[in-house]
Write a protein that holds these residues in place. Structure first.
Motif, short mmCIF file in Angstrom:
data_model
loop_
_atom_site.label_atom_id
_atom_site.label_comp_id
_atom_site.label_asym_id
_atom_site.label_seq_id
_atom_site.Cartn_x
_atom_site.Cartn_y
_atom_site.Cartn_z
N ASP A 38 -18.85 -9.00 -63.39
CA ASP A 38 -17.61 -9.77 -63.30
C ASP A 38 -16.45 -8.84 -62.98
OD1 ASP A 38 -18.89 -12.12 -63.93
OD2 ASP A 38 -18.40 -12.01 -66.06
N ASN A 39 -15.49 -9.35 -62.25
CA ASN A 39 -14.24 -8.65 -61.94
C ASN A 39 -14.40 -7.38 -61.11
OD1 ASN A 39 -12.80 -10.59 -63.43
ND2 ASN A 39 -13.34 -9.51 -65.31
N ILE A 40 -15.53 -7.22 -60.44
CA ILE A 40 -15.74 -6.09 -59.54
C ILE A 40 -15.85 -6.64 -58.12
CG2 ILE A 40 -17.30 -4.20 -58.86
CD1 ILE A 40 -15.93 -3.59 -61.45
N VAL A 41 -15.08 -6.04 -57.22
CA VAL A 41 -15.08 -6.44 -55.82
C VAL A 41 -15.82 -5.37 -55.02
CG1 VAL A 41 -13.61 -7.01 -53.84
CG2 VAL A 41 -12.85 -7.57 -56.16
N VAL A 59 -9.66 -4.62 -61.18
CA VAL A 59 -8.42 -4.44 -61.93
C VAL A 59 -8.65 -5.03 -63.32
CG1 VAL A 59 -5.96 -5.00 -62.04
CG2 VAL A 59 -7.05 -4.61 -59.82
N THR A 60 -8.24 -4.28 -64.33
CA THR A 60 -8.42 -4.73 -65.70
C THR A 60 -7.25 -4.22 -66.54
OG1 THR A 60 -10.01 -4.82 -67.53
CG2 THR A 60 -9.79 -2.70 -66.41
N HIS A 61 -7.20 -4.65 -67.77
CA HIS A 61 -6.21 -4.12 -68.71
C HIS A 61 -6.77 -2.83 -69.29
CE1 HIS A 61 -3.55 -3.65 -72.12
NE2 HIS A 61 -2.76 -4.58 -71.58
N SER A 62 -5.92 -1.86 -69.51
CA SER A 62 -6.38 -0.57 -70.02
C SER A 62 -7.12 -0.70 -71.36
CB SER A 62 -5.21 0.41 -70.15
OG SER A 62 -4.21 -0.12 -71.00
N ALA A 63 -6.77 -1.69 -72.17
CA ALA A 63 -7.46 -1.88 -73.45
C ALA A 63 -8.93 -2.23 -73.23
CB ALA A 63 -6.76 -2.95 -74.27
N VAL A 64 -9.20 -3.06 -72.24
CA VAL A 64 -10.58 -3.43 -71.91
C VAL A 64 -11.32 -2.19 -71.40
CG1 VAL A 64 -12.00 -4.84 -70.36
CG2 VAL A 64 -9.93 -5.81 -71.39
N CYS A 109 -5.75 -1.63 -54.05
CA CYS A 109 -5.11 -1.47 -55.36
C CYS A 109 -3.61 -1.68 -55.25
CB CYS A 109 -5.40 -0.09 -55.94
SG CYS A 109 -7.12 0.18 -56.39
N THR A 110 -3.02 -1.13 -54.21
CA THR A 110 -1.58 -1.30 -53.99
C THR A 110 -1.26 -2.78 -53.79
OG1 THR A 110 -1.36 0.91 -53.06
CG2 THR A 110 0.35 -0.69 -52.49
#
Length: 156
Positions: A38-41, A59-64, A109-110
């Motif tokens: 999941d969440n990987i392109v 893209v993820t939250h740093s906590a994850v 990413c940008t």
């Protein structure tokens, strides 16, 4: 990604990561699991209708990210870009293709308004000199892998 692409990437994935500096043995099922996270392109580089390279991230939250990689020193960032996978067919290495794929990923990413960038790798990869010169070492693992980070999105 089409199912036939998944099979071709799986075969290349197994080949790339079975060699130095990784020396990992992935079954086809394990490699396919990497492709369907999941969440990987995923992006592929082709030549003559053959997949010769790939890059993947998200893209993820740093906590994850911290939880996934058992870390404690990552700056809190709601939109952390993570370069998860990068590989080029052995027959096409040393031609700047990993750099081309990485540049494409950094541009993505940008476009995603990421606030930080991270990659976990091993010394000896084709991109490692760029990581060493551009990114900051955040963590070194007992098995030799290194986690690099960068505030914002690095440029090549």
């Amino acid at each position: 990604m089409e199912p036939t692409d998944r099979l071709a990437i799986t075969v290349l994935y197994q080949k790339v990561f079975s060699e130095d500096p990784w020396n990992e043995n992935w079954t086809q099922a394990e490699a396919l699991t990497q492709l369907t996270q999941d969440n990987i392109v995923w992006w592929v580089l082709t030549k003559d209708d053959q997949i010769i390279g790939f890059i993947a991230g998200g893209v993820t939250h740093s906590a994850v990210f911290q939880k996934q990689f058992c870390l404690h020193n990552i700056q809190a960032t709601p939109r952390l870009a993570y370069l998860a996978e990068l590989g080029v067919s052995p027959n096409y290495r040393r031609q700047g293709l990993a750099r081309k794929l990485t540049n494409h990923f950094c541009n993505w990413c940008t476009s995603q308004s990421t606030e930080g960038f991270a990659v976990r790798t091993r010394p000896g990869t084709g991109n490692n000199p760029w990581y060493d010169q551009t990114l900051n070492v955040l963590h070194t693992y007992p098995d030799g892998r290194i986690l690099y980070g960068y505030p914002g999105v690095p440029s090549l």
